[in-house]
Design a protein around this motif. Sequence first.
Motif, PDB file in Angstrom:
ATOM      1  N   ASP A  78     -13.719  26.640  -7.805  1.00 45.41           N
ATOM      2  CA  ASP A  78     -12.917  27.810  -8.186  1.00 45.41           C
ATOM      3  C   ASP A  78     -13.807  29.052  -8.131  1.00 45.41           C
ATOM      4  O   ASP A  78     -15.032  28.967  -8.325  1.00 45.41           O
ATOM      5  N   ASP A  79     -13.179  30.189  -7.896  1.00 45.69           N
ATOM      6  CA  ASP A  79     -13.932  31.445  -7.712  1.00 45.69           C
ATOM      7  C   ASP A  79     -14.925  31.726  -8.850  1.00 45.69           C
ATOM      8  O   ASP A  79     -16.039  32.175  -8.617  1.00 45.69           O
ATOM      9  N   ASP A  80     -14.506  31.439 -10.081  1.00 48.23           N
ATOM     10  CA  ASP A  80     -15.368  31.777 -11.222  1.00 48.23           C
ATOM     11  C   ASP A  80     -16.573  30.839 -11.370  1.00 48.23           C
ATOM     12  O   ASP A  80     -17.414  31.048 -12.248  1.00 48.23           O
ATOM     13  N   LYS A  81     -16.661  29.809 -10.513  1.00 48.79           N
ATOM     14  CA  LYS A  81     -17.796  28.874 -10.594  1.00 48.79           C
ATOM     15  C   LYS A  81     -18.829  29.103  -9.484  1.00 48.79           C
ATOM     16  O   LYS A  81     -19.873  28.448  -9.456  1.00 48.79           O
ATOM     17  N   VAL A  82     -18.536  30.021  -8.587  1.00 46.31           N
ATOM     18  CA  VAL A  82     -19.423  30.242  -7.431  1.00 46.31           C
ATOM     19  C   VAL A  82     -20.835  30.608  -7.889  1.00 46.31           C
ATOM     20  O   VAL A  82     -21.828  30.049  -7.412  1.00 46.31           O
ATOM     21  N   ASP A  83     -20.940  31.522  -8.831  1.00 47.44           N
ATOM     22  CA  ASP A  83     -22.262  31.969  -9.283  1.00 47.44           C
ATOM     23  C   ASP A  83     -23.063  30.832  -9.920  1.00 47.44           C
ATOM     24  O   ASP A  83     -24.286  30.779  -9.779  1.00 47.44           O
ATOM     25  N   SER A  84     -22.376  29.920 -10.635  1.00 47.65           N
ATOM     26  CA  SER A  84     -23.085  28.796 -11.257  1.00 47.65           C
ATOM     27  C   SER A  84     -23.689  27.894 -10.189  1.00 47.65           C
ATOM     28  O   SER A  84     -24.824  27.424 -10.325  1.00 47.65           O
ATOM     29  N   VAL A  85     -22.924  27.640  -9.108  1.00 48.17           N
ATOM     30  CA  VAL A  85     -23.440  26.788  -8.030  1.00 48.17           C
ATOM     31  C   VAL A  85     -24.626  27.470  -7.351  1.00 48.17           C
ATOM     32  O   VAL A  85     -25.671  26.844  -7.117  1.00 48.17           O
ATOM     33  N   ILE A  86     -24.480  28.752  -7.063  1.00 48.34           N
ATOM     34  CA  ILE A  86     -25.575  29.488  -6.404  1.00 48.34           C
ATOM     35  C   ILE A  86     -26.817  29.497  -7.297  1.00 48.34           C
ATOM     36  O   ILE A  86     -27.941  29.340  -6.824  1.00 48.34           O
ATOM     37  N   ASP A  87     -26.601  29.637  -8.591  1.00 47.27           N
ATOM     38  CA  ASP A  87     -27.720  29.648  -9.536  1.00 47.27           C
ATOM     39  C   ASP A  87     -28.479  28.316  -9.503  1.00 47.27           C
ATOM     40  O   ASP A  87     -29.713  28.290  -9.448  1.00 47.27           O
ATOM     41  N   ILE A  88     -27.758  27.205  -9.493  1.00 45.24           N
ATOM     42  CA  ILE A  88     -28.407  25.878  -9.459  1.00 45.24           C
ATOM     43  C   ILE A  88     -29.185  25.708  -8.153  1.00 45.24           C
ATOM     44  O   ILE A  88     -30.352  25.306  -8.155  1.00 45.24           O
ATOM     45  N   ILE A  89     -28.543  26.053  -7.044  1.00 46.85           N
ATOM     46  CA  ILE A  89     -29.219  25.893  -5.743  1.00 46.85           C
ATOM     47  C   ILE A  89     -30.464  26.775  -5.684  1.00 46.85           C
ATOM     48  O   ILE A  89     -31.522  26.346  -5.221  1.00 46.85           O
ATOM     49  N   SER A  90     -30.361  27.993  -6.184  1.00 49.24           N
ATOM     50  CA  SER A  90     -31.514  28.916  -6.158  1.00 49.24           C
ATOM     51  C   SER A  90     -32.661  28.403  -7.018  1.00 49.24           C
ATOM     52  O   SER A  90     -33.824  28.501  -6.639  1.00 49.24           O
ATOM     53  N   ARG A  91     -32.311  27.862  -8.180  1.00 48.39           N
ATOM     54  CA  ARG A  91     -33.378  27.415  -9.098  1.00 48.39           C
ATOM     55  C   ARG A  91     -34.129  26.211  -8.577  1.00 48.39           C
ATOM     56  O   ARG A  91     -35.312  26.043  -8.849  1.00 48.39           O
ATOM     57  N   PHE A  92     -33.446  25.361  -7.802  1.00 50.58           N
ATOM     58  CA  PHE A  92     -34.087  24.102  -7.395  1.00 50.58           C
ATOM     59  C   PHE A  92     -34.443  24.038  -5.913  1.00 50.58           C
ATOM     60  O   PHE A  92     -34.896  23.002  -5.434  1.00 50.58           O
ATOM     61  N   SER A  93     -34.282  25.134  -5.186  1.00 53.22           N
ATOM     62  CA  SER A  93     -34.695  25.177  -3.777  1.00 53.22           C
ATOM     63  C   SER A  93     -35.914  26.077  -3.660  1.00 53.22           C
ATOM     64  O   SER A  93     -35.817  27.280  -3.880  1.00 53.22           O
ATOM     65  N   LYS A  94     -37.032  25.481  -3.329  1.00 50.85           N
ATOM     66  CA  LYS A  94     -38.282  26.255  -3.301  1.00 50.85           C
ATOM     67  C   LYS A  94     -38.534  26.854  -1.920  1.00 50.85           C
ATOM     68  O   LYS A  94     -38.157  26.273  -0.908  1.00 50.85           O
ATOM     69  N   LYS A  95     -39.213  28.000  -1.921  1.00 48.25           N
ATOM     70  CA  LYS A  95     -39.707  28.563  -0.666  1.00 48.25           C
ATOM     71  C   LYS A  95     -40.993  27.827  -0.307  1.00 48.25           C
ATOM     72  O   LYS A  95     -41.768  27.480  -1.187  1.00 48.25           O
ATOM     73  N   ARG A  96     -41.219  27.553   0.957  1.00 50.59           N
ATOM     74  CA  ARG A  96     -42.467  26.907   1.365  1.00 50.59           C
ATOM     75  C   ARG A  96     -42.805  27.279   2.798  1.00 50.59           C
ATOM     76  O   ARG A  96     -41.929  27.645   3.583  1.00 50.59           O
ATOM     77  N   THR A 147     -28.724  16.123  -7.905  1.00 52.35           N
ATOM     78  CA  THR A 147     -28.690  15.701  -9.314  1.00 52.35           C
ATOM     79  C   THR A 147     -28.168  16.822 -10.211  1.00 52.35           C
ATOM     80  O   THR A 147     -27.319  16.592 -11.072  1.00 52.35           O
ATOM     81  N   GLN A 148     -28.677  18.021  -9.985  1.00 54.85           N
ATOM     82  CA  GLN A 148     -28.317  19.135 -10.866  1.00 54.85           C
ATOM     83  C   GLN A 148     -26.871  19.582 -10.667  1.00 54.85           C
ATOM     84  O   GLN A 148     -26.186  19.921 -11.641  1.00 54.85           O
ATOM     85  N   LEU A 149     -26.390  19.574  -9.422  1.00 52.49           N
ATOM     86  CA  LEU A 149     -24.989  19.953  -9.175  1.00 52.49           C
ATOM     87  C   LEU A 149     -24.057  18.935  -9.822  1.00 52.49           C
ATOM     88  O   LEU A 149     -23.062  19.287 -10.462  1.00 52.49           O
ATOM     89  N   THR A 150     -24.409  17.656  -9.659  1.00 59.51           N
ATOM     90  CA  THR A 150     -23.574  16.589 -10.213  1.00 59.51           C
ATOM     91  C   THR A 150     -23.579  16.646 -11.737  1.00 59.51           C
ATOM     92  O   THR A 150     -22.537  16.515 -12.386  1.00 59.51           O
ATOM     93  N   LYS A 151     -24.795  16.862 -12.294  1.00 61.78           N
ATOM     94  CA  LYS A 151     -24.934  16.954 -13.753  1.00 61.78           C
ATOM     95  C   LYS A 151     -24.085  18.085 -14.333  1.00 61.78           C
ATOM     96  O   LYS A 151     -23.523  17.966 -15.422  1.00 61.78           O
ATOM     97  N   ALA A 152     -23.975  19.175 -13.553  1.00 63.91           N
ATOM     98  CA  ALA A 152     -23.190  20.328 -14.021  1.00 63.91           C
ATOM     99  C   ALA A 152     -21.698  20.142 -13.750  1.00 63.91           C
ATOM    100  O   ALA A 152     -20.896  21.042 -14.023  1.00 63.91           O
ATOM    101  N   GLY A 153     -21.336  18.992 -13.170  1.00 62.08           N
ATOM    102  CA  GLY A 153     -19.912  18.684 -12.988  1.00 62.08           C
ATOM    103  C   GLY A 153     -19.317  19.109 -11.658  1.00 62.08           C
ATOM    104  O   GLY A 153     -18.091  19.117 -11.508  1.00 62.08           O
ATOM    105  N   PHE A 154     -20.174  19.471 -10.680  1.00 63.63           N
ATOM    106  CA  PHE A 154     -19.638  19.895  -9.386  1.00 63.63           C
ATOM    107  C   PHE A 154     -19.572  18.719  -8.415  1.00 63.63           C
ATOM    108  O   PHE A 154     -20.473  17.889  -8.373  1.00 63.63           O
ATOM    109  N   ASN A 155     -18.475  18.698  -7.670  1.00 62.24           N
ATOM    110  CA  ASN A 155     -18.310  17.730  -6.599  1.00 62.24           C
ATOM    111  C   ASN A 155     -18.994  18.296  -5.367  1.00 62.24           C
ATOM    112  O   ASN A 155     -18.696  19.418  -4.965  1.00 62.24           O
ATOM    113  N   THR A 156     -19.879  17.542  -4.750  1.00 60.94           N
ATOM    114  CA  THR A 156     -20.534  18.080  -3.560  1.00 60.94           C
ATOM    115  C   THR A 156     -20.702  16.996  -2.503  1.00 60.94           C
ATOM    116  O   THR A 156     -20.733  15.805  -2.832  1.00 60.94           O
TER     117      THR A 156
END
Length: 111
Positions: free
Chosen positions: A49-67, A18-27
């Motif tokens: 694109d290279d300049d968007k890598v950090d945004s994708v990593i940021d979304i994945i990091s924020r919404f992937s929990k350790k368990r 949901t969050q990747l799609t909301k931010a406009g990324f194709n996945t």
Amino acid sequence: MKLILAIVNNDDAPIVTTQLTKAGFNTTKVASTGGFLMSGNTTFITGVDDDKVDSVIDIISRFSKKRMQPSVAGIQHHTMSGINTQHTQVTEVLVGGGTIFVLNIERFEHV
Ligand code: 2BA
């Protein structure tokens, strides 16, 4: 351009999508299985694109929990009389958040 492969827990996959799609990324989501726990997880394939890598990593990091997840191991006992016995031992391992790989893309075509 980069290809981001991100392995996340199945429980976090819907919110990450949901969050990747909301931010406009194709996945693309691929059902995958962890080699150690042999349980299902989800692999996201995202080309950006290279300049968007950090945004994708940021979304994945924020919404992937350790368990903590149970890990079942078979323990073999060898006795002097040569009789083998086996029992299972349940421990727990820390899984995630996300496991992320960033790869260079040589060429991209969308035909
Ligand atoms: P699994 O292979 O099922 O591993 C689940 C968790 O078990 C791992 O969490 C780690 O805490 C533990 N673990 C894995 N291998 C182990 C070993 N040989 N001995 C002891 N503990 C071990 P994460 O590291 O967060 O990994 C989560 C999932 O990400 C993995 O599931 C696997 O599907 C993937 N993954 C992690 N590292 C990878 C890598 N270098 N290459 C490819 N996939 C990877």
